[in-house]
Motif scaffolding. Structure first.
Motif, PDB file in Angstrom:
ATOM      1  N   PRO A 138       8.122  77.352 -25.923  1.00 24.98           N
ATOM      2  CA  PRO A 138       8.247  76.082 -26.632  1.00 24.98           C
ATOM      3  C   PRO A 138       8.330  74.931 -25.638  1.00 24.98           C
ATOM      4  CG  PRO A 138      10.312  77.287 -26.722  1.00 24.98           C
ATOM      5  CD  PRO A 138       9.287  78.198 -26.108  1.00 24.98           C
ATOM      6  N   PRO A 139       7.847  73.770 -26.022  1.00 27.17           N
ATOM      7  CA  PRO A 139       7.894  72.647 -25.083  1.00 27.17           C
ATOM      8  C   PRO A 139       9.338  72.283 -24.755  1.00 27.17           C
ATOM      9  CG  PRO A 139       7.245  71.896 -27.262  1.00 27.17           C
ATOM     10  CD  PRO A 139       7.279  73.394 -27.303  1.00 27.17           C
ATOM     11  N   ALA A 140       9.553  71.874 -23.535  1.00 32.66           N
ATOM     12  CA  ALA A 140      10.891  71.503 -23.105  1.00 32.66           C
ATOM     13  C   ALA A 140      11.329  70.243 -23.837  1.00 32.66           C
ATOM     14  CB  ALA A 140      10.905  71.274 -21.598  1.00 32.66           C
ATOM     15  N   LEU A 141      12.611  70.151 -24.106  1.00 34.86           N
ATOM     16  CA  LEU A 141      13.157  69.014 -24.838  1.00 34.86           C
ATOM     17  C   LEU A 141      12.937  67.712 -24.066  1.00 34.86           C
ATOM     18  CD1 LEU A 141      14.529  68.633 -27.515  1.00 34.86           C
ATOM     19  CD2 LEU A 141      16.718  68.880 -26.401  1.00 34.86           C
ATOM     20  N   ASP A 142      12.956  67.798 -22.742  1.00 39.42           N
ATOM     21  CA  ASP A 142      12.721  66.601 -21.932  1.00 39.42           C
ATOM     22  C   ASP A 142      11.289  66.098 -22.088  1.00 39.42           C
ATOM     23  OD1 ASP A 142      15.316  66.803 -21.025  1.00 39.42           O
ATOM     24  OD2 ASP A 142      14.750  67.959 -19.244  1.00 39.42           O
ATOM     25  N   ALA A 143      10.338  67.033 -22.201  1.00 37.23           N
ATOM     26  CA  ALA A 143       8.942  66.639 -22.368  1.00 37.23           C
ATOM     27  C   ALA A 143       8.727  65.972 -23.725  1.00 37.23           C
ATOM     28  CB  ALA A 143       8.032  67.852 -22.227  1.00 37.23           C
ATOM     29  N   VAL A 144       9.386  66.492 -24.765  1.00 38.11           N
ATOM     30  CA  VAL A 144       9.273  65.890 -26.096  1.00 38.11           C
ATOM     31  C   VAL A 144       9.891  64.490 -26.090  1.00 38.11           C
ATOM     32  CG1 VAL A 144       9.971  66.123 -28.513  1.00 38.11           C
ATOM     33  CG2 VAL A 144       9.244  68.120 -27.242  1.00 38.11           C
ATOM     34  N   THR A 145      11.033  64.342 -25.429  1.00 42.01           N
ATOM     35  CA  THR A 145      11.687  63.037 -25.334  1.00 42.01           C
ATOM     36  C   THR A 145      10.794  62.032 -24.604  1.00 42.01           C
ATOM     37  OG1 THR A 145      13.834  64.129 -25.275  1.00 42.01           O
ATOM     38  CG2 THR A 145      13.776  61.853 -24.556  1.00 42.01           C
ATOM     39  N   ALA A 146      10.178  62.452 -23.505  1.00 43.84           N
ATOM     40  CA  ALA A 146       9.294  61.556 -22.758  1.00 43.84           C
ATOM     41  C   ALA A 146       8.078  61.157 -23.590  1.00 43.84           C
ATOM     42  CB  ALA A 146       8.849  62.223 -21.462  1.00 43.84           C
ATOM     43  N   ASP A 147       7.544  62.105 -24.376  1.00 40.17           N
ATOM     44  CA  ASP A 147       6.392  61.790 -25.224  1.00 40.17           C
ATOM     45  C   ASP A 147       6.769  60.792 -26.318  1.00 40.17           C
ATOM     46  OD1 ASP A 147       3.693  62.109 -26.153  1.00 40.17           O
ATOM     47  OD2 ASP A 147       4.500  63.355 -27.774  1.00 40.17           O
ATOM     48  N   LEU A 176      30.477  49.335 -35.724  1.00 44.52           N
ATOM     49  CA  LEU A 176      30.751  49.955 -34.423  1.00 44.52           C
ATOM     50  C   LEU A 176      29.467  50.593 -33.890  1.00 44.52           C
ATOM     51  CD1 LEU A 176      34.112  51.835 -35.028  1.00 44.52           C
ATOM     52  CD2 LEU A 176      33.754  49.822 -33.615  1.00 44.52           C
ATOM     53  N   PHE A 177      29.304  50.579 -32.569  1.00 43.07           N
ATOM     54  CA  PHE A 177      28.169  51.267 -31.985  1.00 43.07           C
ATOM     55  C   PHE A 177      28.412  52.770 -32.030  1.00 43.07           C
ATOM     56  CE2 PHE A 177      27.232  47.162 -30.074  1.00 43.07           C
ATOM     57  CZ  PHE A 177      25.849  47.119 -30.248  1.00 43.07           C
ATOM     58  N   CYS A 178      27.408  53.495 -32.395  1.00 47.81           N
ATOM     59  CA  CYS A 178      27.494  54.958 -32.471  1.00 47.81           C
ATOM     60  C   CYS A 178      27.055  55.559 -31.143  1.00 47.81           C
ATOM     61  CB  CYS A 178      26.601  55.482 -33.583  1.00 47.81           C
ATOM     62  SG  CYS A 178      27.060  54.907 -35.219  1.00 47.81           S
ATOM     63  N   ARG A 179      27.494  56.793 -30.885  1.00 47.51           N
ATOM     64  CA  ARG A 179      27.061  57.477 -29.670  1.00 47.51           C
ATOM     65  C   ARG A 179      25.824  58.320 -29.975  1.00 47.51           C
ATOM     66  NH1 ARG A 179      32.396  59.970 -29.786  1.00 47.51           N
ATOM     67  NH2 ARG A 179      32.293  61.613 -31.345  1.00 47.51           N
ATOM     68  N   ARG A 180      24.968  58.411 -28.985  1.00 42.77           N
ATOM     69  CA  ARG A 180      23.702  59.145 -29.128  1.00 42.77           C
ATOM     70  C   ARG A 180      23.960  60.630 -28.937  1.00 42.77           C
ATOM     71  NH1 ARG A 180      19.891  61.050 -25.543  1.00 42.77           N
ATOM     72  NH2 ARG A 180      17.754  61.016 -26.300  1.00 42.77           N
ATOM     73  N   LEU A 181      23.522  61.455 -29.916  1.00 42.62           N
ATOM     74  CA  LEU A 181      23.678  62.899 -29.808  1.00 42.62           C
ATOM     75  C   LEU A 181      22.422  63.571 -29.267  1.00 42.62           C
ATOM     76  CD1 LEU A 181      25.559  63.733 -33.121  1.00 42.62           C
ATOM     77  CD2 LEU A 181      26.488  63.440 -30.836  1.00 42.62           C
ATOM     78  N   GLY A 182      21.256  63.099 -29.679  1.00 39.53           N
ATOM     79  CA  GLY A 182      20.004  63.690 -29.189  1.00 39.53           C
ATOM     80  C   GLY A 182      18.920  63.645 -30.252  1.00 39.53           C
ATOM     81  N   LEU A 183      17.822  64.347 -29.970  1.00 37.75           N
ATOM     82  CA  LEU A 183      16.697  64.392 -30.902  1.00 37.75           C
ATOM     83  C   LEU A 183      17.028  65.268 -32.099  1.00 37.75           C
ATOM     84  CD1 LEU A 183      13.661  64.832 -28.519  1.00 37.75           C
ATOM     85  CD2 LEU A 183      14.388  62.779 -29.689  1.00 37.75           C
ATOM     86  N   GLY A 184      16.533  64.868 -33.253  1.00 43.38           N
ATOM     87  CA  GLY A 184      16.762  65.657 -34.448  1.00 43.38           C
ATOM     88  C   GLY A 184      16.134  65.025 -35.648  1.00 43.38           C
ATOM     89  N   LEU A 243      20.393  68.558 -35.074  1.00 41.65           N
ATOM     90  CA  LEU A 243      19.857  68.325 -33.737  1.00 41.65           C
ATOM     91  C   LEU A 243      18.887  69.445 -33.361  1.00 41.65           C
ATOM     92  CD1 LEU A 243      23.118  67.340 -31.864  1.00 41.65           C
ATOM     93  CD2 LEU A 243      21.203  65.837 -32.415  1.00 41.65           C
ATOM     94  N   VAL A 244      17.858  69.093 -32.604  1.00 39.33           N
ATOM     95  CA  VAL A 244      16.914  70.097 -32.120  1.00 39.33           C
ATOM     96  C   VAL A 244      17.633  71.071 -31.194  1.00 39.33           C
ATOM     97  CG1 VAL A 244      14.812  70.434 -30.756  1.00 39.33           C
ATOM     98  CG2 VAL A 244      14.945  68.544 -32.372  1.00 39.33           C
ATOM     99  N   ALA A 245      18.551  70.580 -30.388  1.00 42.47           N
ATOM    100  CA  ALA A 245      19.307  71.440 -29.473  1.00 42.47           C
ATOM    101  C   ALA A 245      20.113  72.486 -30.235  1.00 42.47           C
ATOM    102  CB  ALA A 245      20.219  70.601 -28.599  1.00 42.47           C
ATOM    103  N   GLU A 246      20.651  72.136 -31.404  1.00 41.29           N
ATOM    104  CA  GLU A 246      21.398  73.103 -32.217  1.00 41.29           C
ATOM    105  C   GLU A 246      20.476  74.195 -32.736  1.00 41.29           C
ATOM    106  OE1 GLU A 246      24.798  70.086 -34.037  1.00 41.29           O
ATOM    107  OE2 GLU A 246      23.053  70.595 -35.253  1.00 41.29           O
ATOM    108  N   ILE A 247      19.268  73.834 -33.130  1.00 41.62           N
ATOM    109  CA  ILE A 247      18.320  74.830 -33.625  1.00 41.62           C
ATOM    110  C   ILE A 247      17.899  75.767 -32.505  1.00 41.62           C
ATOM    111  CG2 ILE A 247      16.010  75.132 -34.603  1.00 41.62           C
ATOM    112  CD1 ILE A 247      16.439  72.441 -36.014  1.00 41.62           C
TER     113      ILE A 247
END
Length: 144
Positions: free
Chosen positions: A72-81, A114-122, A133-137
């Motif tokens: 599967p594509p790396a999460l960093d590559a998906v984020t960069a895309d 309030l500003f929310c904190r970033r958890l990740g892609l999802g 989150l994609v990381a949880e899956i």
């Protein structure tokens, strides 16, 4: 008088058959063309002169070795895309620090600003509409 074996062939056989490898001195018993043929996977001596593998299991194992599964594509590559397409915020899940409620593509909590904190892609779960989150899956698939 000439027999049928004495007539020259116009197009001879490309591969010898086991009948061609008979020796005149062994009483008509046929010998395999190569007695040391082995399975390409498990190195078991072959029964058939034409077979490359000894069983369907070895054939399947060799196929899987020749065709590795795509990682599967790396999460960093998906984020960069997504960042390159300027769609990163639309696929990012944020969490309110006060009430721990998750939001998709909203950086501020709508009630108290309030500003929310970033958890990740999802994104939303197709079954229950919760934000996942994609990381949880990926962690769930690795632990299975």
């Amino acid at each position: 008088m000439t027999g049928p074996d004495d007539i020259p062939l116009r197009y001879p056989a490309r591969y010898d058959s086991p009948a061609d490898s008979e020796e005149p001195g062994n009483g008509g018993a046929s010998l395999p063309a190569s007695a040391d043929r082995r399975c390409s996977v498990c190195q078991v001596v072959q029964v058939s002169a034409r077979a490359r593998y000894c069983s369907d299991a070895c054939k399947q194992h060799a196929y899987r070795l020749r065709h590795p599964s795509l990682a599967p594509p790396a999460l960093d590559a998906v984020t960069a895309d997504l960042r390159r397409r300027q769609a990163l915020v639309a696929h990012t899940i944020y969490e309110c620090p006060a009430c721990e409620t998750r939001y998709l593509a909203e950086r501020r909590y709508p009630d108290c600003q309030l500003f929310c904190r970033r958890l990740g892609l999802g994104g939303p779960c197709p079954g229950c509409d919760d934000l996942v989150l994609v990381a949880e899956i990926l962690v769930q698939e690795v632990t299975r």
